[in-house]
Design an enzyme around this catalytic site. Sequence first.
Site, PDB file in Angstrom:
ATOM      1  N   SER A   1       0.829  -1.221   0.000  1.00  0.00           N
ATOM      2  CA  SER A   1       0.000   0.000   0.000  1.00  0.00           C
ATOM      3  C   SER A   1       0.856   1.261   0.000  1.00  0.00           C
ATOM      4  O   SER A   1       0.544   2.235  -0.704  1.00  0.00           O
ATOM      5  CB  SER A   1      -0.976   0.000   1.191  1.00  0.00           C
ATOM      6  OG  SER A   1      -0.300  -0.226   2.403  1.00  0.00           O
TER       7      SER A   1
ATOM      8  N   HIS B   1      -1.943  -8.894   1.986  1.00  0.00           N
ATOM      9  CA  HIS B   1      -1.630  -7.623   2.660  1.00  0.00           C
ATOM     10  C   HIS B   1      -2.792  -7.306   3.620  1.00  0.00           C
ATOM     11  O   HIS B   1      -3.102  -8.110   4.495  1.00  0.00           O
ATOM     12  CB  HIS B   1      -1.378  -6.561   1.578  1.00  0.00           C
ATOM     13  CG  HIS B   1      -0.827  -5.253   2.059  1.00  0.00           C
ATOM     14  ND1 HIS B   1      -0.211  -5.080   3.262  1.00  0.00           N
ATOM     15  CD2 HIS B   1      -0.799  -4.021   1.458  1.00  0.00           C
ATOM     16  CE1 HIS B   1       0.175  -3.811   3.395  1.00  0.00           C
ATOM     17  NE2 HIS B   1      -0.181  -3.150   2.314  1.00  0.00           N
TER      18      HIS B   1
ATOM     19  N   HIS C   1       5.640 -12.694   7.531  1.00  0.00           N
ATOM     20  CA  HIS C   1       5.905 -11.317   7.107  1.00  0.00           C
ATOM     21  C   HIS C   1       7.137 -11.287   6.212  1.00  0.00           C
ATOM     22  O   HIS C   1       8.060 -12.087   6.399  1.00  0.00           O
ATOM     23  CB  HIS C   1       6.135 -10.393   8.315  1.00  0.00           C
ATOM     24  CG  HIS C   1       5.908  -8.953   7.983  1.00  0.00           C
ATOM     25  ND1 HIS C   1       6.899  -8.151   7.485  1.00  0.00           N
ATOM     26  CD2 HIS C   1       4.788  -8.187   8.032  1.00  0.00           C
ATOM     27  CE1 HIS C   1       6.401  -6.950   7.255  1.00  0.00           C
ATOM     28  NE2 HIS C   1       5.124  -6.939   7.576  1.00  0.00           N
TER      29      HIS C   1
ATOM     30  N   ARG D   1       2.726  -4.738  16.879  1.00  0.00           N
ATOM     31  CA  ARG D   1       1.336  -4.286  16.696  1.00  0.00           C
ATOM     32  C   ARG D   1       0.374  -5.388  17.160  1.00  0.00           C
ATOM     33  O   ARG D   1      -0.718  -5.093  17.649  1.00  0.00           O
ATOM     34  CB  ARG D   1       1.095  -3.944  15.217  1.00  0.00           C
ATOM     35  CG  ARG D   1       2.016  -2.840  14.696  1.00  0.00           C
ATOM     36  CD  ARG D   1       1.882  -2.631  13.196  1.00  0.00           C
ATOM     37  NE  ARG D   1       2.239  -3.818  12.436  1.00  0.00           N
ATOM     38  CZ  ARG D   1       2.128  -3.940  11.105  1.00  0.00           C
ATOM     39  NH1 ARG D   1       1.646  -2.923  10.400  1.00  0.00           N
ATOM     40  NH2 ARG D   1       2.479  -5.054  10.486  1.00  0.00           N
TER      41      ARG D   1
ATOM     42  N   ASP E   1      -2.449  -8.372  11.572  1.00  0.00           N
ATOM     43  CA  ASP E   1      -3.799  -8.799  11.196  1.00  0.00           C
ATOM     44  C   ASP E   1      -4.301  -9.990  12.003  1.00  0.00           C
ATOM     45  O   ASP E   1      -5.498 -10.290  11.982  1.00  0.00           O
ATOM     46  CB  ASP E   1      -3.823  -9.144   9.704  1.00  0.00           C
ATOM     47  CG  ASP E   1      -3.471  -7.936   8.851  1.00  0.00           C
ATOM     48  OD1 ASP E   1      -4.061  -6.871   9.089  1.00  0.00           O
ATOM     49  OD2 ASP E   1      -2.601  -8.049   7.974  1.00  0.00           O
TER      50      ASP E   1
HETATM   51  N1  CMX Z   1       0.994 -19.730   5.902  1.00  0.00           N
HETATM   52  C1  CMX Z   1       1.392 -20.627   4.958  1.00  0.00           C
HETATM   53  N2  CMX Z   1       2.466 -20.428   4.184  1.00  0.00           N
HETATM   54  C2  CMX Z   1       3.184 -19.313   4.371  1.00  0.00           C
HETATM   55  C3  CMX Z   1       2.840 -18.373   5.338  1.00  0.00           C
HETATM   56  C4  CMX Z   1       1.681 -18.591   6.121  1.00  0.00           C
HETATM   57  N3  CMX Z   1       1.248 -17.721   7.021  1.00  0.00           N
HETATM   58  N4  CMX Z   1       3.745 -17.359   5.295  1.00  0.00           N
HETATM   59  C5  CMX Z   1       4.621 -17.670   4.327  1.00  0.00           C
HETATM   60  N5  CMX Z   1       4.272 -18.847   3.761  1.00  0.00           N
HETATM   61  C6  CMX Z   1       4.910 -19.524   2.638  1.00  0.00           C
HETATM   62  C7  CMX Z   1       4.893 -18.634   1.414  1.00  0.00           C
HETATM   63  O1  CMX Z   1       3.633 -18.685   0.751  1.00  0.00           O
HETATM   64  C8  CMX Z   1       6.041 -19.183   0.607  1.00  0.00           C
HETATM   65  O2  CMX Z   1       5.591 -20.373   0.003  1.00  0.00           O
HETATM   66  P1  CMX Z   1       6.120 -20.816  -1.459  1.00  0.00           P
HETATM   67  O3  CMX Z   1       7.600 -20.929  -1.340  1.00  0.00           O
HETATM   68  O4  CMX Z   1       5.427 -22.112  -1.696  1.00  0.00           O
HETATM   69  O5  CMX Z   1       5.701 -19.721  -2.396  1.00  0.00           O
HETATM   70  C9  CMX Z   1       7.052 -19.574   1.695  1.00  0.00           C
HETATM   71  O6  CMX Z   1       6.278 -19.733   2.912  1.00  0.00           O
HETATM   72  C10 CMX Z   1       8.118 -18.545   1.935  1.00  0.00           C
HETATM   73  O7  CMX Z   1       7.491 -17.295   2.177  1.00  0.00           O
HETATM   74  P2  CMX Z   1       8.195 -16.200   3.092  1.00  0.00           P
HETATM   75  O8  CMX Z   1       9.453 -15.808   2.417  1.00  0.00           O
HETATM   76  O9  CMX Z   1       8.267 -16.683   4.491  1.00  0.00           O
HETATM   77  O10 CMX Z   1       7.118 -15.027   3.085  1.00  0.00           O
HETATM   78  P3  CMX Z   1       6.884 -13.903   1.973  1.00  0.00           P
HETATM   79  O11 CMX Z   1       7.783 -12.763   2.288  1.00  0.00           O
HETATM   80  O12 CMX Z   1       6.953 -14.474   0.590  1.00  0.00           O
HETATM   81  O13 CMX Z   1       5.363 -13.510   2.238  1.00  0.00           O
HETATM   82  C11 CMX Z   1       3.484 -12.916   3.523  1.00  0.00           C
HETATM   83  C12 CMX Z   1       4.986 -12.734   3.335  1.00  0.00           C
HETATM   84  C13 CMX Z   1       2.999 -11.977   4.599  1.00  0.00           C
HETATM   85  C14 CMX Z   1       2.756 -12.583   2.212  1.00  0.00           C
HETATM   86  C15 CMX Z   1       3.210 -14.390   3.922  1.00  0.00           C
HETATM   87  O14 CMX Z   1       3.829 -14.651   5.164  1.00  0.00           O
HETATM   88  C16 CMX Z   1       1.741 -14.736   3.993  1.00  0.00           C
HETATM   89  O15 CMX Z   1       1.154 -15.083   2.951  1.00  0.00           O
HETATM   90  N6  CMX Z   1       1.114 -14.652   5.218  1.00  0.00           N
HETATM   91  C17 CMX Z   1      -0.307 -14.874   5.355  1.00  0.00           C
HETATM   92  C18 CMX Z   1      -1.099 -13.665   4.884  1.00  0.00           C
HETATM   93  C19 CMX Z   1      -0.952 -12.495   5.854  1.00  0.00           C
HETATM   94  O16 CMX Z   1      -1.094 -12.634   7.052  1.00  0.00           O
HETATM   95  N7  CMX Z   1      -0.693 -11.299   5.286  1.00  0.00           N
HETATM   96  C20 CMX Z   1      -0.647 -10.059   6.093  1.00  0.00           C
HETATM   97  C21 CMX Z   1       0.764  -9.471   6.234  1.00  0.00           C
HETATM   98  C22 CMX Z   1       0.703  -8.157   6.998  1.00  0.00           C
HETATM   99  C23 CMX Z   1       0.049  -7.079   6.189  1.00  0.00           C
HETATM  100  O17 CMX Z   1       0.616  -6.691   5.148  1.00  0.00           O
HETATM  101  O18 CMX Z   1      -1.058  -6.629   6.536  1.00  0.00           O
END
Ligand code: CMX
Length: 435
Positions: free
Chosen positions: A241, A271, A318, A327, A373
């Site tokens: 964002s 996000h 994250h 937070r 979140d």
């Molecule tokens: N559940 C399951 N799998 C997850 C995960 C979770 N909570 N967090 C990361 N992973 C997975 C990723 O999808 C990725 O999988 P692939 O290799 O198969 O693609 C792997 O673990 C490595 O990811 P990462 O390097 O640890 O995390 P990223 O930096 O790529 O992604 C984020 C960060 C937040 C998108 C991810 O942790 C996620 O999808 N979390 C759940 C959604 C969420 O809570 N988002 C809110 C974030 C805060 C905000 O912006 O508001």
Amino acid sequence: MGVIKDAFKVKAETLAAEIKTLIAEHGDKKIGEITLAQVYQGMRGMIGLVTETSLLDANDGIRFRGFSIPELREKLPRAEGGIEPLPEGLFHLMLLGEIPTKDEVDHLSATWARRSHVPNYVFDVIEALPVSTHPMTQFSVAILALQKESLFAKAYSEGISKKDYWDYIYEDSMNLIARLPRVAAYIYRRKYKGGDHIQPNGMLDWAGNFAHMMGYDDKRFYALLRLYMTIHADHEGGNVSAHATHLVGSALSDPYLALSAGINGLAGPLHGLANQEVIRWIEEMQQELGTELPSKEQISQYIKDTLAAGKVVPGYGHAVLRQTDPRFTAQMEFGKKHCPDSPLVQCVWNVYEVAPDILGATGKIKNPWPNVDAHSGALLKYFGLVEEDFYTVLFGVSRSLGVLASLCWDRALGFPIERPKSITTEYAKELVGAK
Ligand code: CMX
């Protein structure tokens, strides 16, 4: 000129001069190296932006102008009899770099109340959308509709000097922030309360009035919304964002166009939409298991099933953080004080007890800890704001504070249009000497 604007002008001129010297003296120094993996994998860890308002540390979490969330909860001014900081104070801090006095915060509350009028045609635009339209879409459309009010767009089309851009961006940003609670509350009352709208109370602060217009006048809910609006405001510049707002703004698109873009990014489930997804995930778990309070063993199994189904556990992980998000902790403290007996809140805490070990054991999730979140929805539900598809709109209203303060800085510092280099895989292979 207003007091805040005067002060901002002086600070911005000083910093602009410092940056000029910094670039002249050190502009050719290397501050990092880029790997091919970073280019393909979301530019993690790649320094590519300057954002003055806040800085994220992987372990300590966000600091706004050097202040952590616990410090801000202690130091920022509060409303009369209030227990949580006023987000006006955080905006002042992000814009000017100083903790404001209570008078300065009251001045900002009054300024925003004065600027909060939303023209009727914006409500007509919202009304033209099917009521079933997601609230984030309604919110983004309404911000775009408001763009007709942009002073920057008008001044630019009439011809202004580059050195005055910041002035109009500042005015637009202040007007937009002032109007957002009214727009968001309108969407809320339209969608969930049959269009029974509540008029603003000009005596209340920005967040208090927002709560009031949504129909929640419990003082503890005012406190929750003030906390919520403070902790969601900014998370340095690289998140979707903030980055989208900054990027679109760099084309000299006005704050209405830029914020709408940022809101569209916030609406993604990885996000801001994760706050909605967390509640859906927990409620589905409760329903499937037939209990409001599943045991830790049941929760563990449910997390494993979620992962096995190829889905993410929302609220966990994250891109930068590598510890429990402060937070999350701030909201947990609020919950312990105000609603420790809520089954939903307890469920959030029980997930927190088991999820990190399971997520960590996958070996691939880099941050197994909860983010902002993971907690917010359970607190909102407790106070009766049960419509989880509205939660990201609350996030968006708060996020405007950080990204628009940053947009003021972007224009005041004369940052150029953003245009990184992209490559094809063919070209990438050539670069690294791969076949
Ligand atoms: N559940 C399951 N799998 C997850 C995960 C979770 N909570 N967090 C990361 N992973 C997975 C990723 O999808 C990725 O999988 P692939 O290799 O198969 O693609 C792997 O673990 C490595 O990811 P990462 O390097 O640890 O995390 P990223 O930096 O790529 O992604 C984020 C960060 C937040 C998108 C991810 O942790 C996620 O999808 N979390 C759940 C959604 C969420 O809570 N988002 C809110 C974030 C805060 C905000 O912006 O508001």
